[in-house]
Design a protein around this motif. Structure first.
Motif, PDB file in Angstrom:
ATOM      1  N   HIS A  70       1.398  13.022   1.020  1.00  0.00           N
ATOM      2  CA  HIS A  70       0.041  13.230   0.491  1.00  0.00           C
ATOM      3  C   HIS A  70       0.036  14.076  -0.776  1.00  0.00           C
ATOM      4  O   HIS A  70      -0.984  14.164  -1.451  1.00  0.00           O
TER       5      HIS A  70
ATOM      6  N   TYR B 118       5.603  16.291   0.901  1.00  0.00           N
ATOM      7  CA  TYR B 118       5.033  15.342   1.853  1.00  0.00           C
ATOM      8  C   TYR B 118       4.319  14.249   1.062  1.00  0.00           C
ATOM      9  O   TYR B 118       3.830  14.504  -0.039  1.00  0.00           O
TER      10      TYR B 118
ATOM     11  N   ASP C  57       0.861   1.117   8.667  1.00  0.00           N
ATOM     12  CA  ASP C  57       1.824   0.582   7.701  1.00  0.00           C
ATOM     13  C   ASP C  57       3.188   1.267   7.764  1.00  0.00           C
ATOM     14  O   ASP C  57       4.218   0.615   7.639  1.00  0.00           O
ATOM     15  N   PHE C  58       3.193   2.593   7.936  1.00  0.00           N
ATOM     16  CA  PHE C  58       4.483   3.276   7.848  1.00  0.00           C
ATOM     17  C   PHE C  58       5.407   2.904   9.005  1.00  0.00           C
ATOM     18  O   PHE C  58       6.619   3.056   8.902  1.00  0.00           O
TER      19      PHE C  58
ATOM     20  N   THR D 165       7.249   0.068   7.679  1.00  0.00           N
ATOM     21  CA  THR D 165       8.302   0.583   6.802  1.00  0.00           C
ATOM     22  C   THR D 165       9.507   1.024   7.627  1.00  0.00           C
ATOM     23  O   THR D 165      10.647   0.711   7.292  1.00  0.00           O
TER      24      THR D 165
ATOM     25  N   THR E 237      -0.220   4.226   2.353  1.00  0.00           N
ATOM     26  CA  THR E 237      -0.075   4.267   3.810  1.00  0.00           C
ATOM     27  C   THR E 237       1.321   3.878   4.288  1.00  0.00           C
ATOM     28  O   THR E 237       1.596   3.924   5.470  1.00  0.00           O
ATOM     29  N   ALA E 238       2.194   3.492   3.352  1.00  0.00           N
ATOM     30  CA  ALA E 238       3.499   2.975   3.773  1.00  0.00           C
ATOM     31  C   ALA E 238       4.505   4.081   4.105  1.00  0.00           C
ATOM     32  O   ALA E 238       5.585   3.795   4.595  1.00  0.00           O
ATOM     33  N   LEU E 239       4.148   5.324   3.818  1.00  0.00           N
ATOM     34  CA  LEU E 239       5.058   6.422   4.156  1.00  0.00           C
ATOM     35  C   LEU E 239       4.492   7.217   5.325  1.00  0.00           C
ATOM     36  O   LEU E 239       3.274   7.366   5.454  1.00  0.00           O
ATOM     37  N   ASN E 240       5.387   7.729   6.151  1.00  0.00           N
ATOM     38  CA  ASN E 240       4.964   8.548   7.297  1.00  0.00           C
ATOM     39  C   ASN E 240       4.365   9.866   6.797  1.00  0.00           C
ATOM     40  O   ASN E 240       5.056  10.655   6.162  1.00  0.00           O
ATOM     41  N   PRO E 241       3.086  10.121   7.094  1.00  0.00           N
ATOM     42  CA  PRO E 241       2.415  11.297   6.522  1.00  0.00           C
ATOM     43  C   PRO E 241       2.987  12.632   7.009  1.00  0.00           C
ATOM     44  O   PRO E 241       2.745  13.663   6.388  1.00  0.00           O
ATOM     45  N   LEU E 242       3.713  12.628   8.123  1.00  0.00           N
ATOM     46  CA  LEU E 242       4.184  13.889   8.695  1.00  0.00           C
ATOM     47  C   LEU E 242       5.633  14.193   8.345  1.00  0.00           C
ATOM     48  O   LEU E 242       6.179  15.197   8.786  1.00  0.00           O
ATOM     49  N   MET E 243       6.290  13.310   7.580  1.00  0.00           N
ATOM     50  CA  MET E 243       7.706  13.531   7.275  1.00  0.00           C
ATOM     51  C   MET E 243       7.904  13.809   5.799  1.00  0.00           C
ATOM     52  O   MET E 243       7.261  13.196   4.957  1.00  0.00           O
TER      53      MET E 243
ATOM     54  N   LYS F 154      13.469  -0.476   7.788  1.00  0.00           N
ATOM     55  CA  LYS F 154      14.687   0.271   7.513  1.00  0.00           C
ATOM     56  C   LYS F 154      15.815  -0.155   8.440  1.00  0.00           C
ATOM     57  O   LYS F 154      16.955   0.256   8.254  1.00  0.00           O
TER      58      LYS F 154
ATOM     59  N   GLN G  41      12.559  10.940   5.089  1.00  0.00           N
ATOM     60  CA  GLN G  41      12.257   9.509   5.170  1.00  0.00           C
ATOM     61  C   GLN G  41      13.320   8.684   4.465  1.00  0.00           C
ATOM     62  O   GLN G  41      13.684   7.599   4.924  1.00  0.00           O
TER      63      GLN G  41
ATOM     64  N   PRO H  60       0.986  18.390   7.990  1.00  0.00           N
ATOM     65  CA  PRO H  60       1.061  19.062   6.692  1.00  0.00           C
ATOM     66  C   PRO H  60      -0.107  18.736   5.770  1.00  0.00           C
ATOM     67  O   PRO H  60      -0.308  19.414   4.766  1.00  0.00           O
ATOM     68  N   ARG H  61      -0.883  17.697   6.096  1.00  0.00           N
ATOM     69  CA  ARG H  61      -1.988  17.336   5.209  1.00  0.00           C
ATOM     70  C   ARG H  61      -3.136  18.333   5.318  1.00  0.00           C
ATOM     71  O   ARG H  61      -4.003  18.396   4.465  1.00  0.00           O
TER      72      ARG H  61
ATOM     73  N   ARG I 250       4.918  11.452  16.918  1.00  0.00           N
ATOM     74  CA  ARG I 250       4.378  12.665  16.327  1.00  0.00           C
ATOM     75  C   ARG I 250       2.992  12.429  15.728  1.00  0.00           C
ATOM     76  O   ARG I 250       2.099  13.258  15.853  1.00  0.00           O
ATOM     77  N   ASN I 251       2.828  11.278  15.091  1.00  0.00           N
ATOM     78  CA  ASN I 251       1.518  10.973  14.531  1.00  0.00           C
ATOM     79  C   ASN I 251       0.481  10.771  15.631  1.00  0.00           C
ATOM     80  O   ASN I 251      -0.676  11.125  15.472  1.00  0.00           O
TER      81      ASN I 251
ATOM     82  N   GLU J 115       0.820  -1.209   0.000  1.00  0.00           N
ATOM     83  CA  GLU J 115       0.000   0.000   0.000  1.00  0.00           C
ATOM     84  C   GLU J 115       0.856   1.263   0.000  1.00  0.00           C
ATOM     85  O   GLU J 115       1.237   1.752   1.054  1.00  0.00           O
TER      86      GLU J 115
END
Lengths: 550, 327
Positions: free
Chosen positions: A153, A151, B223-224, B227, A101-107, B231, A112, B321-322, B245-246, A98
């Motif tokens: 999104h 980002y 999911d992240f 990830t 959703t696999a990336l951190n939305p805030l970074m 790493k 990353q 940021p979204r 943070r999230n 996916e």
């Protein structure tokens, strides 16, 4: 040549109370340097288990029972956590299904990716920055400098998957594990990502373990193939051997269920009577944002859409995500209000009717939804779910329940299902219930919105078969919304190709697939994975197998 | 800050002013609906209850005018940032409130910071020790503080720490009769602050702890996070750099709500600990039927809620940021 990664007699135990004792049992395979090994299987086959064991990503309740995964002389299943971490993301890395959703939305993208360098290397900040920029260029992202500051999104699904690939390949790992990395992507994006993985693999001589359920993808990229069934490894061999001469009955069954890309010959039917459904100049626009000072984002999801549908016909509505195909189907059943245009059901204009006037027409056009897990009310019995519609239309409850029982028989489910709840059924069975629910109204038009997308390939084949049988028996008109072109080629009499809300091509299925006219259609067809491969199993054989399943 | 953001903030301020006006009118009627008469209270305190004196008092405060006229005077004064004169102290309402403001801000601000830090910390620890004894201990403690009435907790704390142990002062903001200066004064106030601030902060500590725990556990399943683990990151870094943070986002929303109550929310605590803040001012004004003062306190409190809601939204846009500030 020595294998890079060696899975030896690996067994992984499931927690007590699961549907089987072992997630995988006695699995043996080797990953050679520079090779692309596809691990294929349906959901629940345990195909991702080995990968998760390698990466140390197994849930806590699941443990390796016996066997080993050897990499570089170490057994990864028993390696000390600190040393395993040093390998992860460095020598062995992974990308996931996916991208959304696999990336951190805030970074930011840069943070990353460069995190990988931060963890595993002693690079300076400028070195990390330069390497990250180079990686983004490597994976073919547009405007890499700007991309660094973006980002997640702000990126599309395909772009996010490229970022994931950049992250995974940052330290040029020896092994890349790709867990269904293209399943959530559109067909043209999938083709690009597959090409990218293949290119980077050649460039860096990476060994890739590619987990997939799609034989088209296997045909496109694999060197060797492992086939998994219910935790057991049933077949292992070179790609062409497995695809064209499968040995194990399960492999044969899976391959037979893959719809061949060539559309079967159909008689071109000349429709005498008037079409049951006519859509004229349908328009639907979505507007998001926008105020006195800012510009609104306007998306035309349906832009002057015109088509007709006849009784006994299956009309395919194909296109990628965002093409507007679902919007059109939802407007047609009036789950969405179109902005303008006409929808004629058996000659009656239904677009302008209010909800009370629409009532008698509702039952004549019914829908089967995409996600069988979400579209049935979990707190109602199957009987209630099916009978609710007719009762709402005024049928006495006892009659409606009797009818529900008949319908279950029609969709090949036992009558005992009436008093049970949706969670007791598998995805395929639930979709049968969804079909029974739609048929409870004796509709003339059936709209199937990606009705098989959430199902495994062998179950897909069964549901398609069922829809086809019902269509013939009940003389239904079927509007079949689908993104999978292989499926469209198999089941549709005619297809409509949509791009950005517009119909770009419409015609007999065989004609559209064999001689596409519009550029977009051509690119769609060219993107189908494994287009050059046609299942080697003979047609009559595949029919036999399919019948055996049903 | 972009032009769009500034426009957004400007728009919100205009809307906020309109909201405040409506609230002010509403408050005006709310207070008049309560039984009681300020003139009688004042006259009673002066020991004179004859009708002429009462009439004089009413005339003096404009209470003899029809209600709609009083409302008109109140609103038009308010538009000129004039909140009137208190009946009793004969001081401008605004000056009196500003006089008490620092004490209240000190108390509520300390409680706010305390609950935020302690609550987040407790939530993170509980989530990290999910289903172990530390988790259970934190969850149970949070539930107890969440359910216990504030005034009872305040009295028990005063009883235990001041009367029984004699560690901390139990009332006031400074020791009476000593003119302390410099650091001695600061220490004195800080000692007086401990009990009221911790009683006031405990409820929100419990709320934050519970919310943070749930949020951390939920986020760690996304999911992240997988990830991040893939790493090759240490679990501690995964927690601090990716999950924390999230997981903080829902807490920010709640903290905004608490911040809005910083001015008006400490009535009980201030009364129990005799803290010379706005809460106590309001408590006294209520008994004296001091309409102007009450309305002033109400108005300042609601203005704070409006402003902190706006600040929360701006902060939200910075941490996530979204989210774009628009419309």
């Amino acid at each position: 040549m020595k294998p890079l990664l060696h899975v030896e007699n690996l067994s992984i135990r499931l927690p007590k109370g699961a549907d089987r004792e072992f997630a995988i049992r006695n699995v043996n395979y080797e990953l050679m340097p520079g090779e692309l090994l596809c691990v294929v299987g349906e959901s629940g086959s345990g195909k991702s288990m080995t990968a998760n064991a390698v990466m140390g990503l197994l849930p806590k309740v699941i443990e390796v029972d016996s066997g080993a995964v050897t990499f570089d002389g170490f057994d990864l299943t028993s390696l000390e956590e600190r040393r395993a971490r040093a390998l992860r993301g460095n020598r062995i890395s992974m990308i996931f299904q996916e991208p959304m959703t696999a990336l951190n939305p805030l970074m930011r993208v840069e943070d990353q990716i460069s995190e990988v360098f931060l963890i595993h290397t002693a690079m300076s900040a400028t070195e990390r920055h330069d390497r990250t920029l180079a990686l983004l260029e490597d994976v073919g992202l547009p405007d890499p400098k700007k991309m660094l500051r973006a980002y997640p999104h702000q990126l599309s699904g395909g772009q996010r998957q490229r970022v994931m690939i950049a992250m995974a390949l940052a330290l040029e790992p020896a092994v890349l594990i790709a867990d269904e990395p293209t399943t959530a992507l559109d067909v043209t994006t999938q083709a690009q990502i597959l090409k990218l993985i293949k290119e980077l693999q050649h460039k860096h001589n990476t060994a890739v373990m590619f987990i997939t359920h799609d034989f088209g993808v296997v045909a496109e990229i694999a060197d060797r193939v492992v086939v998994m069934e219910k935790g057991e490894m049933v077949e292992l061999g070179k790609r062409d051997e497995v695809l064209n001469h499968p040995q194990h009955p399960y492999t044969k069954k899976l391959i037979a269920a893959v719809p061949p890309l060539v559309s079967p010959q159909r008689e071109v039917s000349v429709h005498q009577e008037a079409p049951i459904l006519q859509v004229k100049n349908l328009c639907k626009t979505y507007t998001t944002g926008g105020s006195w000072f800012t510009k609104a984002r306007i998306v035309k999801a349906a832009d002057d859409v015109n088509f007709e549908l006849h009784r006994g016909e299956t009309l395919g509505l194909v296109g990628e995500s965002g093409s507007g195909k679902s919007t059109v189907s939802r407007c047609v059943v009036r789950l969405l209000e179109a902005d303008s245009g006409q929808i004629l059901l058996a000659g009656n204009e239904i677009q302008s009717l209010n909800s009370k006037q629409l009532m008698p027409f509702r039952k004549r056009i019914q829908m089967v939804f995409q996600d069988p897990y979400a579209s049935l009310n979990p707190r109602k019995t199957i009987g209630q779910i099916i009978a609710d519609g007719p009762i709402a239309q005024g049928m006495p409850a006892t009659d409606a329940l009797a009818k529900a029982a008949e319908l279950l028989e029609l969709v090949e489910l036992p009558k005992t299902a009436l008093d049970r709840y949706p969670h007791e059924f598998s995805g395929g069975q639930r979709q049968r219930i969804g079909i029974a629910r739609a048929l409870a109204h004796d509709p003339e038009v059936l709209v199937a919105d990606e009705a098989i997308s959430a199902l495994d390939v062998s179950v897909q084949a069964q549901i398609l078969e069922l829809i086809d049988v019902l269509k013939k028996r009940l003389n239904l008109a079927v509007l079949f919304v689908v993104h999978d072109l292989r499926v469209a080629a198999q089941v549709c009499d005619r297809v409509i190709v949509m791009e950005k809300g517009k119909i770009v091509e419409m015609g007999e299925t065989s004609q559209v697939f064999e001689a596409p006219i519009h550029e977009y259609t051509k690119s769609l067809i060219a993107s189908i994975p494994g287009a050059h491969w046609r299942s080697g199993v003979e047609d009559n054989q595949s029919i036999e197998i399919m019948e055996a399943q049903v | 800050m972009s032009v769009q953001t500034l426009l957004y903030i400007g728009g919100r301020l205009v809307k906020g002013a309109a909201v405040l006006l409506v609230i002010a009118i509403f408050n005006f009627f709310l207070i008049r609906m309560a039984p009681g008469d300020p003139a009688q209270v004042l006259a009673g305190e002066a020991g004179a209850t004859d009708a002429i004196f009462l009439q004089q008092l009413r005339e003096q405060f404009g209470l003899d005018q029809p209600l709609y006229y009083q409302l008109w005077i109140y609103v038009s004064n308010l538009m000129q940032f004039d909140m009137g004169i208190t009946y009793r102290q004969q001081m401008p309402v605004f000056d009196l409130i500003m006089d008490r403001m620092p004490a209240t801000l000190l108390l509520t601000g300390a409680a706010f910071l305390l609950s935020l830090l302690l609550g987040i910390l407790a939530g993170v620890v509980a989530a990290a020790k999910h289903r172990k004894w530390a988790d259970s201990a934190i969850t149970v403690a949070a539930l107890i503080f969440y359910a216990t009435p504030l005034f009872w907790l305040a009295m028990m704390a005063a009883l235990f720490f001041s009367v029984y142990l004699e560690w901390l002062p139990s009332f006031g903001m400074q020791t009476v009769g000593q003119d302390l200066t410099g650091w001695q004064k600061v220490t004195d106030i800080a000692l007086h602050l401990i009990l009221p601030a911790s009683t006031l902060g405990l409820f929100f500590t419990a709320v934050y702890a519970r919310m943070m725990r749930t949020s951390m556990i939920e986020t760690s399943r996304l999911d992240f996070v997988k990830t991040a683990k893939a790493k090759g990151m240490k679990p501690s870094r995964v927690t601090t750099h990716h999950i924390l943070r999230n997981a903080l986002l829902p807490v920010v929303t709640l903290a905004g709500l608490q911040a809005g109550q910083l001015i008006g929310g400490a009535v009980l605590t201030e009364t129990v600990f005799a803290w010379p803040g706005i809460g106590r001012l309001m408590f006294e004004a209520l008994f004296q039927r001091d309409y102007n003062l009450l309305l002033g306190v109400f108005f300042v409190s609601s203005a704070m809620v409006v402003i902190f809601n706006l600040i929360t939204d701006v902060i939200y846009c910075v941490v996530d940021p979204r989210i774009e500030l628009s419309k």
